[in-house]
Motif scaffolding. Structure first.
Motif, PDB file in Angstrom:
ATOM      1  N   THR A  61       0.834  -1.209   0.000  1.00  0.00           N
ATOM      2  CA  THR A  61       0.000   0.000   0.000  1.00  0.00           C
ATOM      3  C   THR A  61       0.864   1.251   0.000  1.00  0.00           C
ATOM      4  OG1 THR A  61      -1.783  -1.140   1.151  1.00  0.00           O
ATOM      5  CG2 THR A  61      -1.783   1.261   1.264  1.00  0.00           C
ATOM      6  N   ILE A  62       1.911   1.257   0.792  1.00  0.00           N
ATOM      7  CA  ILE A  62       2.799   2.421   0.859  1.00  0.00           C
ATOM      8  C   ILE A  62       3.485   2.643  -0.479  1.00  0.00           C
ATOM      9  CG2 ILE A  62       4.952   3.269   1.880  1.00  0.00           C
ATOM     10  CD1 ILE A  62       3.981   1.993   4.525  1.00  0.00           C
ATOM     11  N   LYS A  63       3.922   1.583  -1.150  1.00  0.00           N
ATOM     12  CA  LYS A  63       4.578   1.715  -2.453  1.00  0.00           C
ATOM     13  C   LYS A  63       3.650   2.370  -3.466  1.00  0.00           C
ATOM     14  CE  LYS A  63       7.602  -2.275  -2.059  1.00  0.00           C
ATOM     15  NZ  LYS A  63       7.838  -3.649  -2.517  1.00  0.00           N
ATOM     16  N   VAL A  64       2.394   1.979  -3.474  1.00  0.00           N
ATOM     17  CA  VAL A  64       1.427   2.514  -4.439  1.00  0.00           C
ATOM     18  C   VAL A  64       1.175   3.995  -4.188  1.00  0.00           C
ATOM     19  CG1 VAL A  64      -0.997   2.396  -5.147  1.00  0.00           C
ATOM     20  CG2 VAL A  64       0.298   0.309  -4.856  1.00  0.00           C
ATOM     21  N   ARG A  65       1.150   4.404  -2.937  1.00  0.00           N
ATOM     22  CA  ARG A  65       0.778   5.775  -2.589  1.00  0.00           C
ATOM     23  C   ARG A  65       1.961   6.715  -2.425  1.00  0.00           C
ATOM     24  NH1 ARG A  65      -4.282   4.865   1.530  1.00  0.00           N
ATOM     25  NH2 ARG A  65      -5.482   3.639   0.068  1.00  0.00           N
ATOM     26  N   SER A  66       3.162   6.235  -2.543  1.00  0.00           N
ATOM     27  CA  SER A  66       4.315   7.098  -2.358  1.00  0.00           C
ATOM     28  C   SER A  66       4.756   7.709  -3.686  1.00  0.00           C
ATOM     29  CB  SER A  66       5.467   6.319  -1.722  1.00  0.00           C
ATOM     30  OG  SER A  66       5.894   5.276  -2.559  1.00  0.00           O
ATOM     31  N   VAL A  67       5.715   8.574  -3.614  1.00  0.00           N
ATOM     32  CA  VAL A  67       6.253   9.231  -4.812  1.00  0.00           C
ATOM     33  C   VAL A  67       6.954   8.173  -5.664  1.00  0.00           C
ATOM     34  CG1 VAL A  67       7.919  10.947  -5.611  1.00  0.00           C
ATOM     35  CG2 VAL A  67       6.533  11.404  -3.588  1.00  0.00           C
ATOM     36  N   PRO A  68       6.678   8.155  -6.982  1.00  0.00           N
ATOM     37  CA  PRO A  68       7.322   7.148  -7.833  1.00  0.00           C
ATOM     38  C   PRO A  68       8.833   7.328  -7.893  1.00  0.00           C
ATOM     39  CG  PRO A  68       5.892   8.610  -9.134  1.00  0.00           C
ATOM     40  CD  PRO A  68       5.785   9.029  -7.706  1.00  0.00           C
ATOM     41  N   ALA A  69       9.523   6.227  -8.037  1.00  0.00           N
ATOM     42  CA  ALA A  69      10.978   6.265  -8.167  1.00  0.00           C
ATOM     43  C   ALA A  69      11.355   6.942  -9.481  1.00  0.00           C
ATOM     44  CB  ALA A  69      11.524   4.838  -8.141  1.00  0.00           C
ATOM     45  N   GLY A  70      12.576   7.423  -9.525  1.00  0.00           N
ATOM     46  CA  GLY A  70      13.071   8.030 -10.763  1.00  0.00           C
ATOM     47  C   GLY A  70      12.985   9.534 -10.724  1.00  0.00           C
ATOM     48  N   GLY A  71      12.892  10.098 -11.893  1.00  0.00           N
ATOM     49  CA  GLY A  71      12.903  11.546 -12.001  1.00  0.00           C
ATOM     50  C   GLY A  71      14.333  12.044 -12.014  1.00  0.00           C
ATOM     51  N   ALA A  72      14.493  13.233 -12.524  1.00  0.00           N
ATOM     52  CA  ALA A  72      15.816  13.854 -12.589  1.00  0.00           C
ATOM     53  C   ALA A  72      15.707  15.271 -12.058  1.00  0.00           C
ATOM     54  CB  ALA A  72      16.308  13.871 -14.037  1.00  0.00           C
ATOM     55  N   ALA A  73      16.843  15.873 -11.832  1.00  0.00           N
ATOM     56  CA  ALA A  73      16.846  17.260 -11.370  1.00  0.00           C
ATOM     57  C   ALA A  73      16.050  18.115 -12.350  1.00  0.00           C
ATOM     58  CB  ALA A  73      18.276  17.774 -11.265  1.00  0.00           C
ATOM     59  N   GLY A  74      15.125  18.891 -11.832  1.00  0.00           N
ATOM     60  CA  GLY A  74      14.311  19.760 -12.673  1.00  0.00           C
ATOM     61  C   GLY A  74      12.983  19.151 -13.098  1.00  0.00           C
ATOM     62  N   ASN A  75      12.800  17.835 -12.935  1.00  0.00           N
ATOM     63  CA  ASN A  75      11.519  17.202 -13.270  1.00  0.00           C
ATOM     64  C   ASN A  75      10.451  17.601 -12.267  1.00  0.00           C
ATOM     65  OD1 ASN A  75      12.750  13.982 -14.420  1.00  0.00           O
ATOM     66  ND2 ASN A  75      12.415  15.826 -15.566  1.00  0.00           N
ATOM     67  N   VAL A  76       9.209  17.492 -12.684  1.00  0.00           N
ATOM     68  CA  VAL A  76       8.077  17.763 -11.806  1.00  0.00           C
ATOM     69  C   VAL A  76       7.185  16.530 -11.770  1.00  0.00           C
ATOM     70  CG1 VAL A  76       8.094  20.264 -12.127  1.00  0.00           C
ATOM     71  CG2 VAL A  76       6.775  18.850 -13.681  1.00  0.00           C
ATOM     72  N   LEU A  77       6.525  16.325 -10.646  1.00  0.00           N
ATOM     73  CA  LEU A  77       5.600  15.213 -10.508  1.00  0.00           C
ATOM     74  C   LEU A  77       4.272  15.635 -11.109  1.00  0.00           C
ATOM     75  CD1 LEU A  77       5.510  12.377  -9.381  1.00  0.00           C
ATOM     76  CD2 LEU A  77       4.738  13.326  -7.211  1.00  0.00           C
ATOM     77  N   THR A  78       3.767  14.869 -12.085  1.00  0.00           N
ATOM     78  CA  THR A  78       2.601  15.250 -12.866  1.00  0.00           C
ATOM     79  C   THR A  78       1.542  14.149 -12.826  1.00  0.00           C
ATOM     80  OG1 THR A  78       4.095  16.416 -14.368  1.00  0.00           O
ATOM     81  CG2 THR A  78       1.881  15.978 -15.178  1.00  0.00           C
ATOM     82  N   LYS A  79       0.279  14.554 -12.733  1.00  0.00           N
ATOM     83  CA  LYS A  79      -0.821  13.590 -12.820  1.00  0.00           C
ATOM     84  C   LYS A  79      -0.865  13.028 -14.240  1.00  0.00           C
ATOM     85  CE  LYS A  79      -4.121  12.917 -10.510  1.00  0.00           C
ATOM     86  NZ  LYS A  79      -4.497  11.778  -9.715  1.00  0.00           N
ATOM     87  N   THR A  80      -1.036  11.716 -14.355  1.00  0.00           N
ATOM     88  CA  THR A  80      -1.106  11.074 -15.664  1.00  0.00           C
ATOM     89  C   THR A  80      -2.514  10.605 -15.996  1.00  0.00           C
ATOM     90  OG1 THR A  80      -0.510   8.952 -14.670  1.00  0.00           O
ATOM     91  CG2 THR A  80       1.293  10.294 -15.561  1.00  0.00           C
ATOM     92  N   GLY A  81      -3.427  10.752 -15.068  1.00  0.00           N
ATOM     93  CA  GLY A  81      -4.815  10.345 -15.276  1.00  0.00           C
ATOM     94  C   GLY A  81      -5.664  10.833 -14.121  1.00  0.00           C
ATOM     95  N   SER A  82      -6.945  10.535 -14.182  1.00  0.00           N
ATOM     96  CA  SER A  82      -7.850  11.031 -13.141  1.00  0.00           C
ATOM     97  C   SER A  82      -7.884  10.116 -11.920  1.00  0.00           C
ATOM     98  CB  SER A  82      -9.264  11.185 -13.709  1.00  0.00           C
ATOM     99  OG  SER A  82      -9.735   9.937 -14.177  1.00  0.00           O
TER     100      SER A  82
END
Length: 65
Positions: A17-38
């Motif tokens: 449950t924690i894995k599903v609801r936490s911030v996804p792994a990856g990303g790079a400096a300057g990236n933003v966390l974005t909704k991909t669906g509703s």
């Protein structure tokens, strides 16, 4: 089911449950966390639509208006 098995099962369920609801792994400096669906927790790392350079250019242009 023994007490140890029940505890292990609960711990696994909580971890999943924690894995599903936490911030996804990856990303790079300057990236933003974005909704991909509703749906809940539908998100991924993306490049921002507007960069810091775009903001600075707009600021400079506004000085000359």
């Amino acid at each position: 089911m023994t007490l140890i098995e029940r505890i292990n099962s609960l711990a696994t369920s909580i971890a999943n449950t924690i894995k599903v609801r936490s911030v996804p792994a990856g990303g790079a400096a300057g990236n933003v966390l974005t909704k991909t669906g509703s749906g809940d927790y539908a998100m991924s790392w993306q490049n921002p639509a507007v960069t810091q350079t775009d903001i600075e250019k707009a600021r400079i242009r506004s000085w000359f208006l």
